[in-house]
Scaffold this motif. Structure first.
Motif, PDB file in Angstrom:
ATOM      1  N   UNK A 136      -8.824  -8.986  -2.485  1.00  0.00           N
ATOM      2  CA  UNK A 136      -7.409  -9.307  -2.679  1.00  0.00           C
ATOM      3  C   UNK A 136      -6.848 -10.020  -1.460  1.00  0.00           C
ATOM      4  N   UNK A 137      -5.765 -10.758  -1.676  1.00  0.00           N
ATOM      5  CA  UNK A 137      -5.100 -11.401  -0.535  1.00  0.00           C
ATOM      6  C   UNK A 137      -4.340 -10.378   0.298  1.00  0.00           C
ATOM      7  N   UNK A 138      -3.832  -9.355  -0.369  1.00  0.00           N
ATOM      8  CA  UNK A 138      -3.082  -8.302   0.322  1.00  0.00           C
ATOM      9  C   UNK A 138      -3.462  -6.946  -0.255  1.00  0.00           C
ATOM     10  N   UNK A 139      -3.405  -5.924   0.595  1.00  0.00           N
ATOM     11  CA  UNK A 139      -3.627  -4.543   0.166  1.00  0.00           C
ATOM     12  C   UNK A 139      -2.480  -3.686   0.685  1.00  0.00           C
ATOM     13  N   UNK A 140      -1.829  -2.954  -0.220  1.00  0.00           N
ATOM     14  CA  UNK A 140      -0.733  -2.069   0.161  1.00  0.00           C
ATOM     15  C   UNK A 140      -0.911  -0.725  -0.553  1.00  0.00           C
ATOM     16  N   UNK A 141      -0.400   0.365   0.039  1.00  0.00           N
ATOM     17  CA  UNK A 141      -0.578   1.687  -0.576  1.00  0.00           C
ATOM     18  C   UNK A 141       0.371   1.964  -1.728  1.00  0.00           C
ATOM     19  N   UNK A 142       1.458   1.223  -1.808  1.00  0.00           N
ATOM     20  CA  UNK A 142       2.452   1.449  -2.860  1.00  0.00           C
ATOM     21  C   UNK A 142       3.139   0.134  -3.189  1.00  0.00           C
ATOM     22  N   UNK A 143       3.522  -0.007  -4.442  1.00  0.00           N
ATOM     23  CA  UNK A 143       4.215  -1.224  -4.867  1.00  0.00           C
ATOM     24  C   UNK A 143       5.546  -1.378  -4.147  1.00  0.00           C
ATOM     25  N   UNK A 144       6.068  -0.305  -3.579  1.00  0.00           N
ATOM     26  CA  UNK A 144       7.340  -0.380  -2.856  1.00  0.00           C
ATOM     27  C   UNK A 144       7.248  -1.263  -1.616  1.00  0.00           C
ATOM     28  N   UNK A 145       6.035  -1.538  -1.148  1.00  0.00           N
ATOM     29  CA  UNK A 145       5.854  -2.408   0.014  1.00  0.00           C
ATOM     30  C   UNK A 145       5.812  -3.892  -0.365  1.00  0.00           C
ATOM     31  N   UNK A 168       8.076  -6.160  -1.262  1.00  0.00           N
ATOM     32  CA  UNK A 168       9.032  -7.125  -0.700  1.00  0.00           C
ATOM     33  C   UNK A 168       8.587  -7.748   0.618  1.00  0.00           C
ATOM     34  N   UNK A 169       7.875  -7.011   1.442  1.00  0.00           N
ATOM     35  CA  UNK A 169       7.403  -7.560   2.718  1.00  0.00           C
ATOM     36  C   UNK A 169       6.449  -8.721   2.469  1.00  0.00           C
ATOM     37  N   UNK A 170       5.571  -8.558   1.483  1.00  0.00           N
ATOM     38  CA  UNK A 170       4.603  -9.608   1.142  1.00  0.00           C
ATOM     39  C   UNK A 170       5.344 -10.827   0.565  1.00  0.00           C
ATOM     40  N   UNK A 171       6.287 -10.587  -0.313  1.00  0.00           N
ATOM     41  CA  UNK A 171       7.039 -11.699  -0.893  1.00  0.00           C
ATOM     42  C   UNK A 171       7.790 -12.474   0.181  1.00  0.00           C
ATOM     43  N   UNK A 172       8.325 -11.780   1.165  1.00  0.00           N
ATOM     44  CA  UNK A 172       8.991 -12.462   2.277  1.00  0.00           C
ATOM     45  C   UNK A 172       8.013 -13.370   3.008  1.00  0.00           C
ATOM     46  N   UNK A 173       6.786 -12.905   3.217  1.00  0.00           N
ATOM     47  CA  UNK A 173       5.772 -13.741   3.892  1.00  0.00           C
ATOM     48  C   UNK A 173       5.415 -14.959   3.063  1.00  0.00           C
ATOM     49  N   UNK A 174       5.286 -14.761   1.755  1.00  0.00           N
ATOM     50  CA  UNK A 174       4.878 -15.866   0.879  1.00  0.00           C
ATOM     51  C   UNK A 174       5.969 -16.891   0.697  1.00  0.00           C
TER      52      UNK A 174
END
Length: 252
Positions: free
Chosen positions: A234-243, A245-251
């Motif tokens: 995967x391009x990103x790995x997070x423990x919960x979908x609640x994280x 927004x941080x990825x969307x901000x980067x993208x």
């Protein structure tokens, strides 16, 4: 949060749509399933007067039959009839007989209803989806047998959060096949590079996202485990979908 953006297409435009998996991404299906098995085991224990070991064998056999289910046409049988059969076969294989013809149906109804009752969207995830929908198109893309997945969607009341809901069992091919992703892109009137795919399964969600050329894939791994050797990355790995927004901000 782990991120590897080397493979992410960046062309100066932002993300327009988010595709979400359902089970163990937005709702804790595994936890609900464990509670359903616990309640059904209590029913079996009180009805058949069996020891804990034998009850565990019956439950494990049922879970294995679920895991091995095919989503091919059910030869005229409903999914309810198929899964009553799972319980009947599991009991017979473990103890040699089923004490009454209705016991397997009782087990199935208790398992099904208690699992649905244990499923819910947390208030935090509801808030997240509301916030995201102000900015992005949202689509729910879930594999599975049609009736089963529709019942989950209804039980958790998630229709209001999505522009579209796509159930794999209603189509010729499910995730990770490109065809069902193409269907989703067309429904949302976006291109693959405008979307990200978010899900807990490397084999279906992440592989499907890679196959279809989405902008980025986001793997939900509650255990925070490393990607197994030989698996799609995967391009990103997070423990919960609640994280997310941080990825969307980067993208963006």
């Amino acid at each position: 949060m782990n991120g590897s953006t080397a493979a992410v297409v960046m062309d100066g435009t932002g993300v327009k749509a988010v595709l979400f998996d359902l089970d163990n991404t937005l709702i804790e299906t595994s936890r609900a399933g464990a509670e359903a098995i616990r309640q059904t085991s209590e029913l079996l224990k009180s009805t058949l007067s069996l020891d804990d070991s034998t009850i565990s064998i019956i439950s494990d056999k049922f879970k294995q039959k679920l895991f091995q289910e095919s989503f091919e046409p059910l030869a005229g049988r409903s999914i309810d009839e198929v899964r009553v059969g799972h319980w009947e076969e599991s009991i017979q294989e473990a103890v040699g007989s089923c004490s009454s013809p209705s016991l397997a149906a009782q087990c199935y109804n208790l398992w099904k209803n208690s699992r649905l009752q244990a499923l819910h969207l947390s208030p935090e995830i509801c808030d997240l989806l509301r916030q995201l929908r102000r900015r992005y198109k949202l689509l729910l893309l879930t594999n599975g047998e049609t009736q089963t997945q529709r019942e989950k969607v209804e039980a958790v009341g998630c229709e209001e959060f999505f522009d579209a809901i796509v159930i794999g069992g209603e189509h010729v091919e499910q995730k990770p096949y490109v065809s069902i992703f193409t269907l989703c892109f067309n429904m949302l009137e976006v291109k693959a590079k405008d979307c990200i795919m978010v899900g807990d399964s490397l084999d279906t969600d992440i592989q499907g996202g890679v196959n279809s050329g989405v902008r980025a894939t986001v793997w939900i791994s509650r255990a925070g485990g490393a990607v197994p050797d030989g698996s799609v990355r995967p391009d990103y790995t997070i423990p919960t979908v609640l994280d997310l927004p941080v990825i969307l901000d980067q993208l963006n």
